[in-house]
Each structure stands twice: as structure tokens, then as C-alpha cells.
Design an enzyme around this catalytic site. Structure first.
Site, PDB file in Angstrom:
ATOM      1  N   ASN A  29       0.845  -1.192   0.000  1.00 58.59           N
ATOM      2  CA  ASN A  29       0.000   0.000   0.000  1.00 58.59           C
ATOM      3  C   ASN A  29       0.878   1.239   0.000  1.00 58.59           C
ATOM      4  O   ASN A  29       1.280   1.751   1.047  1.00 58.59           O
ATOM      5  CB  ASN A  29      -0.947  -0.028   1.201  1.00 58.59           C
ATOM      6  N   GLU A  30       1.181   1.692  -1.185  1.00 60.55           N
ATOM      7  CA  GLU A  30       2.088   2.822  -1.366  1.00 60.55           C
ATOM      8  C   GLU A  30       1.379   4.122  -0.980  1.00 60.55           C
ATOM      9  O   GLU A  30       0.152   4.134  -0.806  1.00 60.55           O
ATOM     10  CB  GLU A  30       2.554   2.882  -2.830  1.00 60.55           C
ATOM     11  N   PRO A  31       2.148   5.222  -0.834  1.00 65.17           N
ATOM     12  CA  PRO A  31       1.533   6.495  -0.467  1.00 65.17           C
ATOM     13  C   PRO A  31       0.297   6.798  -1.311  1.00 65.17           C
ATOM     14  O   PRO A  31       0.315   6.596  -2.540  1.00 65.17           O
ATOM     15  CB  PRO A  31       2.656   7.501  -0.743  1.00 65.17           C
TER      16      PRO A  31
END
Ligand code: F6R
Length: 649
Positions: free
Chosen positions: A175-177
């Protein structure tokens, strides 16, 4: 070694907040263990208890699992519990967080393969109870596959415990930025930083997949318990942001603050940026010894952007460090001078000591002269990145320097470099054959290299012969780099530690052979000074494993006469650089030396990794010293004396 905190139960989180005054900046429960092994063992023991309790009740346990370097010691301990203590996994159902999109199950870097290698193949978990997102589903089927994954978790009764790591972008799962708090399992584009961090595993960033399927933040937060593990200094900053900062979708791990049974389980190196360790005077009473004073004054000077010698009583009182003045009954000016002198004495252009000089305040002793200096470089480029300038000075100042490359670094070498070599040999063979020379075996060799590279494909594992060739190519580059730093050909040694030659990233383990090799190297050379790195690195990195091999050998050699007088200086390569208050020897560099250091790093063409960040870090260290009010240098290489070094004075 254990700290008292090592004994706190991990899975029994008592509400969101930390309970003591020291921990009041922390918005999620954070347990600090002395090292990753002790933390992983403690967690594995508690998970084993959960599994057994469920078995006794005739129930299943649903575990969410992570991949990457972080959980490796935890899985090793689970396997040990299975083998030695009959822990069965027959009632365990698992769901993995994520999988790279586009990788088949057989790909050496697929998370499916990782889980089999690291855990599933070694325990009795039934295959039908294992769930991992499928990286090979067709693009148009991804959406349904993700929904199905969510449903399967629910049908299993939801996640009892989700194990997490944290990426340098603050991601959990992938879950990237920008991932929202209620996101569910889906396809995601990997962040640039995440892909760079995986570059070594994939033999180059270009080979790292661009996307992945990951559980969402919402999926993860639905787990009844969450444990996020983090090891090594490189994680310290992001851990602090996730634990002490605001909850934000820019750092998905910060959402753990909103969960009522989440724990950060970290080692000492990953805890160093937390307020209670970094600025302990802000959270309680501290013991104002010399180290703490230096730390606080350097911090105050940085915070107020005032040189040390210009700080006044009010600066101390208004910034929470008034106690420092009270503890010594000194005025600001006296404290300033003493810390200023202390910092100034760390600066030395004589990293091996200055012959015939008064060495009372110098980081290194004047005698013996010349010194026998052993420089350990875990991967070939590390020494140049970390101490290229210092190496040159040591040589110029007449010391006996030996540069030991601990691993061949062959995993970093691109296929193209080996192919180039093979093609040159083939062309040579053509020419020589005109001259009627028999190049049959050389031709066979070169063809076998070309074939082997073709056969293994882009991501396959190099056969020994290809690894050997890649290692030799890197050797040539390392020697070239060494000559830029004024080292002679004979002053380098390549010891090819066996752990590296027999393994792959994330599957490495230090072996007795590594330790005995390091033992031999040191005992033969009998150094007066050792330069080493890796003490605060990710424990499964090449650097950390090399450091542990050195440390174990060092301990074995406790009876050696030379060891009693030997100083060990730690340097930082690609790891988190030392902060100003941590530096115990600062070796200044001239602009010319910086040019040569840059040139030495550029010699490593085959690894396609021109790490000029090292130069930026050296310039930053100099700028920090300058801002503290010290002399203005072009750049500084920074060192710390190893505390494990009993001979340290
Ligand atoms: C892996 C995962 C990632 C990793 C993170 C840290 O399944 O979901 O979030 O936990 O990238 O990776 P390592 O442990 O290799 O530092």
C-alpha cells in the site's frame, strides 16, 4: 543481550497508547528488542502458543503473512519450533499480503516461491490452507481475483493476526503512499523507492515488476491483531514517522495508530529516531554524562540554527534542556566550549594517528607507526563509498593498508557484463584461429557462458560458472577503484565468504566457515586498526551478515595479543549516515579527494550502480560541522568507534 523490554508480551496489546512518560510521543504500542533475533523468537513463541491453544479447542488459526527480509528470522524460528518442539501447523490457514504482478510461482523472486522456501516447505501446513494472491491472473480477471481474496479471508473467519513489515515509503503490504484507510485487495503501482529497494533481488531496477496485487489497508486493519516488525537503521526514520507522526495516507503504516491491538516490534537500530531515544531530555530526566551533553548541545544548535558557541542560557531553558545547565551548575558558555572542543577533537586528517604528535585529543593514537590497517568491504564497492578518501590518506601517510573484499559481489553484476566478456573471448578465438592457435577450450568456455545466460532467462539463478565470471569482472573493477585510491594491486584480497557464494539475497545466513575465514584473515594480518561496516544495517543484508562474521571471529580471537591494542572504526556505506553527535572521527576531504572518490565509485561499471549519494552524504556531514561553528570543509567521512571493541580506550 536482552533489555527488560524484551520480556513484554507482544500479542497482548493493551490499548493504543504507550503507557510511560518516555513513550508519550508514541501513538501506537512500540516494543524495542535488543536485536531482530530476540524479537522474532519472542513473537514466534507467542504465535506457537496461539496455534496450540486453538488446537486444544479444535479450532483453526488464521494468520496473515508478509514476505521480504523482515520476517525471515521469525519464519526460521517457527520452523525450529516445528522441528524441535513438534509444533504442528495442521490447523493454520494463511493469507499472504501481496504478490508481484507478472511473476509466475516458479520465479525465484515471486512471493509464492519465497513463502515455500522460507516456511511452507518446512512445516506441515496443508497446501489447501495456503493463500497467496496470484500474480499471473489476466489483467481483466484481476478485479474478480481480488474480490475473491477478500471473500476467502472472510470465509476463513477473518485474520486473527496479521504480520507486517514496513517499506521505506511507509507501505504495509504494497500500500504505497496515497492508499486510503478503507482500501481493499487490489492491483497497485509500485513506488520508485520500493522498486529501488528490490533492485538487488532482481539484479537491477529495470527487472523489478512495476505493479503488484496487495491486500488493502482496510483489509489489514480488519485483522484482530497486528504486529509490524522493523529492523535496522534504515527503517528508523520511517518507523518514527509511522509511530509518532500524524495518521496519513502518505504513510500507510501510520493507520496502525487507529487499530486497537497493533504493536510495532522493532530492534534497537530501528528505534534510534524515536523521541525517547533520540531526544530523551524531551520525555524525562536523563543522566547528563559527556555523551548526552554533546548530543543535546548539537541538537540545540541544529534546532536553533545557531553555532554552538553562540548558544545562551535562554536557548537552553526555552528548549527543554535547562536541566543540562542545572546538572553541571555551569553557564551556557562553559558547556558550549566543552562540547565545541569535544566535536573539534573528532576532526582529524590523520585517520591512522599522527606520528610523533601529542595524541591526547586525537581520535587515533600516534603509535605504533606505521599502523597495520585492515579495511573490510562487505561488497566490493562499499569501502570506496564509505571510506574512499580515508583510504587514500592512510596510504599517503605511510600505513600498511590491506583492503579485504569480503564477498565477491557477483550477484550484483549484470548479465550483459558477463556476455560482453564471453563475446570478446569468442572474437579473440576467431582471430587467433587465423593465426593457427588452438583456442578450443576458451571457445567452449565462452559459449557455455552465453548458453547458460540464455537458458536461465532474465531472472533465473546463475550457475556457478557464471557467478564465478561475474565475480572476476567485479574484482577487476574493484582493483581499478583501489588504484584510484593509491592502493597497490597486492594490497587487496578477495576472500569470497561462502555464505554469499552459496546463496541469494534474503536467503543468506552466516556460517561457521565464514567466521573461520574472517578469523584467519585477521589473525594473519594482526591489524592495529580495523575499518568495518554493517553493524546497524538490515540484519539480512550482505553488510550485516559480513559484520556478524567479523564480530564472531573477533570474539573468537579474544586471546590474541594484537587484538588488545586494536581499534575498530565503524563506517557507513549505503546505510543511514551518522548524525553529528554520533561522529567520533571526522576525516576531512579536499575537493580533489572528492573527485578521486567519485572516480573510484564510477569504476564499478558492471553493477550499473553509480552511487554518488555517498558524496552528497560526505558534503552534508561537512555542512553540519560548519553550521555547528567548526571549520568549513568540502566534505567529511565519518566514523564511530565500535563499542563491542573491549580494547577501545
Ligand atoms: C511484503 C510486504 C512489504 C514488506 C516491506 C519491507 O509482503 O508486504 O510491505 O514488508 O516492503 O520489506 P523488507 O522486509 O524486505 O524490508
Amino acid at each position: 543481550m536482552t533489555t527488560p523490554l524484551d520480556s513484554a508480551p507482544i500479542l497482548e496489546a493493551s490499548g493504543k497508547k504507550q503507557s510511560t512518560q518516555q513513550e508519550r510521543f508514541e501513538k501506537v504500542r512500540t516494543l524495542v528488542h535488543s536485536d531482530s533475533n530476540s524479537a522474532s523468537k519472542a513473537l514466534a513463541l507467542e504465535v506457537a502458543e496461539m496455534i496450540r491453544a486453538r488446537q486444544a479447542a479444535g479450532e483453526n488459526l488464521v494468520l496473515g503473512l508478509a514476505t521480504g527480509s523482515t520476517p525471515v528470522p521469525f519464519y526460521r524460528e517457527l520452523i525450529r519450533l516445528h522441528e524441535d518442539e513438534k509444533l504442528s501447523f495442521h490447523n493454520v490457514t494463511t493469507f499472504n499480503l501481496d504478490e508481484y504482478y507478472g511473476l509466475t510461482q516458479g520465479h525465484p523472486e515471486s512471493y509464492y516461491r519465497f513463502m515455500r522456501d522460507q516456511l511452507f516447505d518446512h512445516v506441515d501446513i496443508p497446501a489447501e490452507q495456503i493463500n497467496i494472491p496470484d500474480g499471473t491472473v489476466a489483467m481483466e480477471a484481476v478485479y474478480d481475483h481480488c474480490l475473491d481474496y477478500e471473500q476467502r479471508i472472510e470465509q476463513a473467519g477473518g485474520l486473527d493476526l496479521q504480520i507486517l513489515g514496513i517499506g521505506r515509503t511507509g507501505h504495509i503490504g504494497f500500500n504505497e503512499p496515497g492508499s486510503s484507510e478503507d482500501s481493499i485487495t487490489r492491483m497497485i503501482t509500485l513506488d520508485r523507492v520500493t522498486r529501488q529497494d528490490a533492485a538487488a533481488d532482481f539484479m537491477g531496477v529495470a527487472n523489478v515488476p512495476r505493479s503488484a496485487i496487495t491486500m488493502g489497508v482496510g483489509t489489514i486493519l480488519k485483522a484482530r491483531r497486528l504486529v509490524l516488525m522493523a529492523w535496522g537503521g534504515n527503517k528508523a526514520e520511517i518507523v518514527r514517522e509511522a509511530v509518532e507522526g500524524e495518521v496519513t495516507d502518505q504513510i500507510s503504516a501510520s493507520f496502525l495508530q487507529d487499530h486497537d491491538n497493533a504493536t510495532f516490534l522493532i530492534d534497537k537500530a530501528a528505534s534510534t529516531a524515536l523521541t525517547r531515544f533520540q531526544f530523551p531530555w524531551l520525555v524525562g530526566t536523563v543522566d547528563w554524562d559527556d555523551r548526552m551533553r554533546k548530543r543535546a548541545v548539537v541538537w540545540l544548535s541544529g534546532k536553533l540554527q545557531k553555532p554552538i558557541l553562540k548558544l545562551v542560557d535562554e536557548d537552553y531553558n526555552e528548549s527543554g534542556t535547562g536541566e543540562l545547565l542545572a546538572s553541571t551548575s555551569q553557564e551556557a558558555y562553559e558547556v558550549n566550549i566543552s562540547v565545541f572542543n569535544h566535536v573539534q577533537h573528532t576532526i582529524s586528517g590523520w585517520p591512522g594517528g599522527k606520528r610523533d604528535a601529542d595524541d591526547t585529543h586525537r581520535p587515533e593514537r600516534a603509535f605504533p607507526f606505521p599502523k597495520r590497517v585492515l579495511v573490510l568491504s562487505p561488497e566490493p564497492a562499499d569501502a570506496f563509498i564509505g571510506i574512499g578518501g580515508t583510504l587514500e590518506r592512510l596510504k599517503e601517510q605511510g600505513h600498511i593498508v590491506k583492503l579485504v573484499f569480503q564477498t565477491s559481489g557477483n550477484l550484483r553484476v549484470a548479465d550483459g557484463a558477463a556476455l560482453n566478456f564471453a563475446r570478446v573471448v569468442l572474437e579473440m578465438a576467431e582471430e587467433e584461429s587465423h593465426a593457427n592457435t588452438n583456442w578450443k577450450s576458451q571457445k567452449e568456455y565462452a559459449n557455455s557462458i552465453v548458453e547458460a545466460i540464455k537458458e536461465k532467462g532474465e531472472f533465473g539463478i546463475d550457475p556457478e560458472r557464471v557467478r564465478k565470471l561475474k565475480g572476476l569482472i567485479l574484482r577487476g573493477e574493484a582493483r581499478d577503484a583501489a588504484s584510484v585510491c593509491r592502493m597497490e594491486y597486492s594490497e587487496s584480497e578477495f576472500v569470497d565468504l561462502p555464505f554469499y557464494e552459496n546463496g541469494r539475497y534474503r536467503r543468506f545466513q552466516t556460517t561457521e566457515d565464514d567466521v573461520s575465514l574472517m578469523n584467519g584473515v585477521m589473525n594473519e594480518f594482526t591489524p592495529d586498526i580495523v575499518f568495518a561496516t554493517g553493524d546497524a544495517g538490515d540484519p539480512s543484508s550482505v553488510q550485516a551478515i559480513c559484520f556478524r562474521a567479523f564480530e564472531a571471529a573477533w570474539n573468537e580471537l579474544s586471546g590474541a595479543a594484537w587484538r588488545r591494542e586494536c581499534n575498530v572504526w565503524l563506517y557507513r556505506g549505503r546505510d543511514r549516515p551518522y548524525e553529528a553527535h554520533e561522529i567520533e572521527m571526522a576525516v576531512p576531504m579536499s575537493p580533489d579527494q572528492m573527485d578521486r572518490k567519485a572516480e573510484s565509485i564510477r569504476k564499478f561499471i558492471s553493477i550499473g550502480d553509480d552511487d554518488q549519494n555517498a558524496l552528497i552524504r560526505n558534503r552534508e556531514a561537512a555542512a553540519t560541522y560548519d553550521a555547528l561553528g567548526l571549520a568549513e570543509y568540502e566534505a567529511i567521512e565519518a566514523f564511530q568507534k565500535w563499542k563491542g571493541n573491549k580494547a577501545a580506550k
